[in-house]
Design a protein around this motif. Sequence first.
Motif, short mmCIF file in Angstrom:
data_model
loop_
_atom_site.label_atom_id
_atom_site.label_comp_id
_atom_site.label_asym_id
_atom_site.label_seq_id
_atom_site.Cartn_x
_atom_site.Cartn_y
_atom_site.Cartn_z
N VAL A 1 58.02 17.19 54.16
CA VAL A 1 58.26 16.02 55.30
C VAL A 1 57.09 15.70 55.86
CG1 VAL A 1 58.94 15.77 57.46
CG2 VAL A 1 60.45 17.01 55.93
N VAL A 2 56.26 14.57 55.60
CA VAL A 2 54.97 14.22 55.64
C VAL A 2 54.92 13.10 56.70
CG1 VAL A 2 52.74 13.78 54.67
CG2 VAL A 2 54.44 15.01 53.28
N THR A 3 53.90 13.45 57.55
CA THR A 3 53.59 12.23 58.55
C THR A 3 51.90 11.99 58.53
OG1 THR A 3 55.29 12.95 60.18
CG2 THR A 3 53.52 11.43 61.01
N ALA A 4 51.81 10.69 58.42
CA ALA A 4 50.38 10.30 58.28
C ALA A 4 49.88 9.63 59.44
CB ALA A 4 50.00 9.50 57.10
N PHE A 5 48.87 10.06 60.21
CA PHE A 5 48.49 9.32 61.30
C PHE A 5 47.00 8.40 61.09
CE2 PHE A 5 50.78 12.87 62.80
CZ PHE A 5 51.35 12.41 64.21
N LEU A 6 47.29 7.05 61.07
CA LEU A 6 46.30 6.19 60.66
C LEU A 6 45.18 6.14 61.64
CD1 LEU A 6 48.38 3.55 58.75
CD2 LEU A 6 47.71 5.73 57.97
N LEU A 7 43.98 6.55 61.68
CA LEU A 7 43.15 6.52 62.62
C LEU A 7 42.26 5.24 62.56
CD1 LEU A 7 41.65 10.11 62.56
CD2 LEU A 7 43.70 9.43 63.79
N LYS A 8 42.20 4.46 61.58
CA LYS A 8 41.58 3.30 61.60
C LYS A 8 42.74 1.93 61.18
CE LYS A 8 37.37 4.03 62.63
NZ LYS A 8 36.61 3.53 63.70
N PRO A 9 42.46 0.81 61.45
CA PRO A 9 43.39 -0.07 61.30
C PRO A 9 43.35 -0.50 59.91
CG PRO A 9 41.56 -0.95 62.70
CD PRO A 9 41.43 0.63 62.60
N ASN A 10 42.26 -0.24 59.20
CA ASN A 10 41.71 -0.78 57.88
C ASN A 10 42.49 0.24 56.78
OD1 ASN A 10 39.72 0.97 58.72
ND2 ASN A 10 38.29 -0.10 57.35
N ALA A 11 43.65 0.99 56.92
CA ALA A 11 43.84 2.09 55.98
C ALA A 11 43.81 1.23 54.52
CB ALA A 11 44.94 2.58 56.37
N HIS A 12 43.66 2.17 53.39
CA HIS A 12 43.72 1.60 52.13
C HIS A 12 45.17 0.98 51.90
CE1 HIS A 12 43.63 1.82 47.60
NE2 HIS A 12 42.52 1.72 47.60
#
Length: 596
Positions: A114-125
């Motif tokens: 179970v994985v959650t990714a927190f995107l700290l920048k609006p320009n994620a890959h």
Amino acid sequence: MLIFDGRALSFAKARATECAHVEAATAQGDPDRYMRQVAEKVADQVRYLCEPAAWPRDLPATTAVTRLGEGLGIDEAAAHIEDMDACLVAFVGGGDNGGDALYTCAMLAERGKVVTAFLLKPNAHARALEAAREAGVGIVELSGRSLRSLEGTPEWNTICGARVWIDGIVGIGAHGPLTGELAETVTCLNEELRAHPKKVIAIDVPSGLTDDDGNVAGPILRATHTLAVGAYKRAQILPPAVEYCGQLRMIGMYWSGAHTDTTPDAEGRIGAGDLYYYDSDERAAAAVPIPAFADDKYARGVVGLVAGSDTYPGAGLLATRGSLASGVGMVRLNSTRRVQDLVLAAEPGVVMVGGRIQSALIGPGLDEDRREDALELAQFCGQSGMPLVIDAWALDLVPELVGTISPDATVLTPHYGEAARLLSALGHPTTREQVASSPLRCARALHEATGCHVVLKGPVTIVYSFEDVPLSRRAEADGENARRYADTRAGERPGLTRVYEPTVARVTTSWAGVAGSGDVLAGLIAGVLARPAGQDTASSPEGARRLLVTSARLSAAVFLHASAAQTAAMRRQGRAPIQARDIADEISSVLASIAQ
């Protein structure tokens, strides 16, 4: 024995290497192939670190397993950990490091985590983010806001409740310290870690670590495990930044390995700016050979010590025990009657009269009353070219010994304070704080001021050393470069080329920072240098001196000392103090284990 592989890279060199592989993949129509290869390796390591098997099965009641599963048996506790570790959190920046993290999240989600990714920048890959979404990774977009904005929310509870964090905020492409929202985010995460420790897995480098020399200029996310992609990076192994890296592991890529640049620099030196991570049982064992069938005590090597005084008697015993642990056939100790009695009570085989020796040590535990004895032995070594180790109190004698010692056979072993004092005495005003912030630079400065080999002791010990290598050996590897370099040194050592091999030993235990630990190391170094040294005489120029003091031998002694400290600490589960005598006692155990 030259190393010539396993070089720790600068960030610029590492970026250039990665860019070459990314460009090759792009040219073949798969621009993310390299990123996915990194992510697969990282995912394998994360899965291993999340498994209960990665936790020791014989932990006492005060350790993590029973604290987390309070009141549970070991199997139930392990299952409890597995359930908690199934929930992973990744912090994702806008660069390729964030792309690595997102692809890692996708692979872990596909394997049931179970994985959650927190995107700290609006320009994620973009492509990595799409893969993560398709795999079922939970995505929380902060749109450039600090994580502090989530405090008190269910998302913050997810962060706090996860046992494992994956750090993909910024990687080796970052420049300068973190600022703004990223700096605030990292500071916030470090505060949470202090309150509730977790496993933090950094991809290549902990976020915020951007200085090649390991300087810390801003917030750095403190990792428990750092996964070096393809090659070690200088910043991962140099203090003070090494403290933020936790356990360092190499994840091998198909291009792994970075060789020495054999092109001479402007001053005609090869490798003077290089750095190697020394973590080799085989090399360390080779420096302490098992005696041949017919070897007597003289064939095994004899060490001469001027160590200990009525002021500091214990240092004489500890230096002696360090020398004996190297497997030499005899130690000759020049000291006061009080020290002699102390040593003989513990080590009755030690000899208290002068005679034939193969290496010498001066300094541990000396005081002003022992000055003449120390100077006499140092001058004898300078005249004979015999290996000499100068430690502790005797380092203050170096300015007056510079003209009489043989630099290529002399080893200086200062700690940070002694290094600062010696550099200042040699005309380079330096403070202890400056040495601590840039130990590699200061080790090199000490070498350049004296010509000697330097073992700079600290939380991480740096060996700044060199070898004068027969031209034929370099010519085989480098052709014209070696011949051109040899010409620049023809007036000094005809037929030889000087190669530098600075090394850093792996981090072991902080319990090693105890009085007398350096005395044991100095004695061990002197003992290793007294042991028989192999030399390819057939390829050596006529009249060339044998290579007695080499980077390989010095690094091996440092490695053995650090490993012995780790072994001693782990006999107490790494949670109780050890003493210098414990380190000396464990060196033979370490040798026995690595020689198998």
